[in-house]
Structures are given as C-alpha cells and as structure tokens.
Design an enzyme around this catalytic site. Structure first.
Site, PDB file in Angstrom:
ATOM      1  N   ALA A 156      39.562  30.339  34.054  1.00  0.00           N
ATOM      2  CA  ALA A 156      39.109  30.763  32.723  1.00  0.00           C
ATOM      3  C   ALA A 156      38.394  32.112  32.801  1.00  0.00           C
ATOM      4  CB  ALA A 156      38.192  29.709  32.119  1.00  0.00           C
ATOM      5  N   TYR A 157      37.556  32.278  33.811  1.00  0.00           N
ATOM      6  CA  TYR A 157      36.829  33.540  33.969  1.00  0.00           C
ATOM      7  C   TYR A 157      37.798  34.699  34.185  1.00  0.00           C
ATOM      8  CZ  TYR A 157      33.673  36.989  36.069  1.00  0.00           C
ATOM      9  OH  TYR A 157      32.966  38.140  36.360  1.00  0.00           O
ATOM     10  N   ALA A 158      38.765  34.518  35.088  1.00  0.00           N
ATOM     11  CA  ALA A 158      39.738  35.576  35.358  1.00  0.00           C
ATOM     12  C   ALA A 158      40.589  35.867  34.128  1.00  0.00           C
ATOM     13  CB  ALA A 158      40.614  35.194  36.543  1.00  0.00           C
ATOM     14  N   SER A 204      39.632  35.606  31.017  1.00  0.00           N
ATOM     15  CA  SER A 204      38.812  36.399  30.091  1.00  0.00           C
ATOM     16  C   SER A 204      38.762  37.857  30.531  1.00  0.00           C
ATOM     17  CB  SER A 204      37.399  35.813  29.977  1.00  0.00           C
ATOM     18  OG  SER A 204      36.628  36.066  31.143  1.00  0.00           O
TER      19      SER A 204
END
Length: 245
Positions: A153-155, A157
């Site tokens: 999810a972080y990547a 975003s």
C-alpha cells in the site's frame, strides 16, 4: 513581513526526521522556513527554535494537508508572514505496513489519503502560489523499485506521487518552476526504526554498497540541491539510497 529578496520555503512534515533536517538545511541556505506539522506542535516549535537560535528565520504551522482549506491556510500563513512562497518540500507521509492479503481497507485508505491525496492537495496549491524560479519537491521511496513484502500500500501511494510529480513538471511549462521527487532508501529516522529488530535493521543497512543506513542529512542535501542550484533537473525521481537500487 514581506521581503521580495528573501526566499521562502514550506516544509510539510517539518517536525519529522527528514523534514526537520530539510527545514534546518534550507534555513542554513538563507530561506525563511515554514515548518508544518500535522498534530503535535512541540516538535515543530523545537525545530523553529533551533533555526532561530542559529540566526535563521522560521515559523511553525499546523494543518491536515489532505484537507484543502487547512493546506490553503498553510500557504496563506507563509504569504502573510513572508510575502510569498518559492519552494515547497512535501515530506509529510505515513507508512503502516502489512501484507496486501491482510491489510484492512481503513488502513489502506488512510495511507492513500495522507500520502497521495495529501500530495495532490499540496502540489495543486503549490502550482497556484509558487513564484517564478521556484521548486516543488515531493517524496517517493526506493521501495517502488524493490518490491518488498508488506510495503504494497505504501509503495502504491508513492507510485502515485511519482506520477503526479512527473506530470505536474510538464504542466508548469513556461513558468520556470521545477518539480521533482526524492526517493530515499532506508534512512535512520524514528519512522524507520519503529517495529524493527536490531538484526533486521543491520541487515537492511548492509543491503546497499555503502553498508549503512542513510541519514536525514544525506536526504536534505538532495533537497537543498533541488531547491537551489539544481535548476536543470526537472520532472525526475532522484534516488538517494547509497546504491541500493
């Protein structure tokens, strides 16, 4: 107080590890700096006090950067205090980690709201307010190249942040405003150390040819270059990771 010759920078997430280092570095280069914080004023005020003690000019301002009225108030504060805005360093972000199969949607939505929507809101305002000759500096991550488990999810975003960065650079044609993203590798900040064992930290540190973690100062040097002399670098993602990827 307006001074047209004084360059002015807004640093979002300016009380965090990388953000606070960037704020101090830009202040040392002669910028008046607005140190943004999300919730906790004390760390931001500490950064401001440190800048002022070193002879610099700074103020702190709190805002939810994903809400346009609050983010707009941040820009208005900079203009009220210093007359204009020249550079925006958008380092504010969050990094909850979990496998894609088990991450709950509320967490996913929170990551996207802060990291991607927040960047859209800040960049939109920056494009409206920054003076000719200015710079917009977003933050991505080397994880977009490494495909590390739990960072999905972080990547994702930050992949969106890169897309906004590269397209905005082209949209600002003719205005002499650069738009770039810095993509740090593992950097020794409280956010990085959270939840990691010493063994894991050491393994990550050895993963690049320099065999160490980055420091906030390593990253703020890249920010200072893009905010100052790096005028021919535009529409790029700069990887600051010691050769990790």
């Amino acid at each position: 107080m307006s001074n047209d010759s004084q360059r002015v920078a807004i640093v979002t997430g300016g009380s965090g590890g990388i953000g606070s280092s960037a704020a101090r570095r830009l202040a040392a280069d002669g910028f008046a700096v607005v140190v943004h914080y999300a919730r906790h004023a004390a760390p931001a005020e500490e950064v401001v006090e440190g800048i002022r003690a070193a002879g610099g000019v700074a103020s702190a301002f709190g805002a939810d950067i994903a809400e346009e009225p609050e983010a707009a108030a941040l820009f208005q504060h900079a203009k009220d205090e210093y007359g204009h805005v020249d550079v925006v360093v958008h380092s504010a972000g969050i990094m909850p980690l979990a496998p894609i199969a088990t991450m709950d949607l509320d967490t996913f939505d929170r990551i996207m709201r802060t990291n991607l929507r927040g960047t859209f809101v800040v960049d939109r305002l920056a494009a409206q307010h920054i003076r000719t000759g200015g710079a917009i500096i977003n933050f991505s991550t080397t994880v977009t190249k490494l495909q590390m488990p739990t960072y999905g999810a972080y990547a994702a975003s930050k992949g969106g942040v890169e897309a906004l960065t590269l397209i905005l650079a082209r949209e600002l044609r003719g205005r002499d405003i650069t738009v770039n993203a810095v993509a740090p590798g593992p950097t020794a900040t409280p956010l990085f150390f959270e939840g990691k064992s010493q063994e894991l930290t050491e393994n990550i540190a050895r993963a690049n040819p320099m065999e160490r973690l980055g420091t906030p100062e390593d990253i703020s040097e890249v920010v200072a270059f893009l905010a100052g002399p790096g005028r021919w670098v535009n529409g790029q993602v700069l990887y600051a990771n010691g050769g990790m990827a």
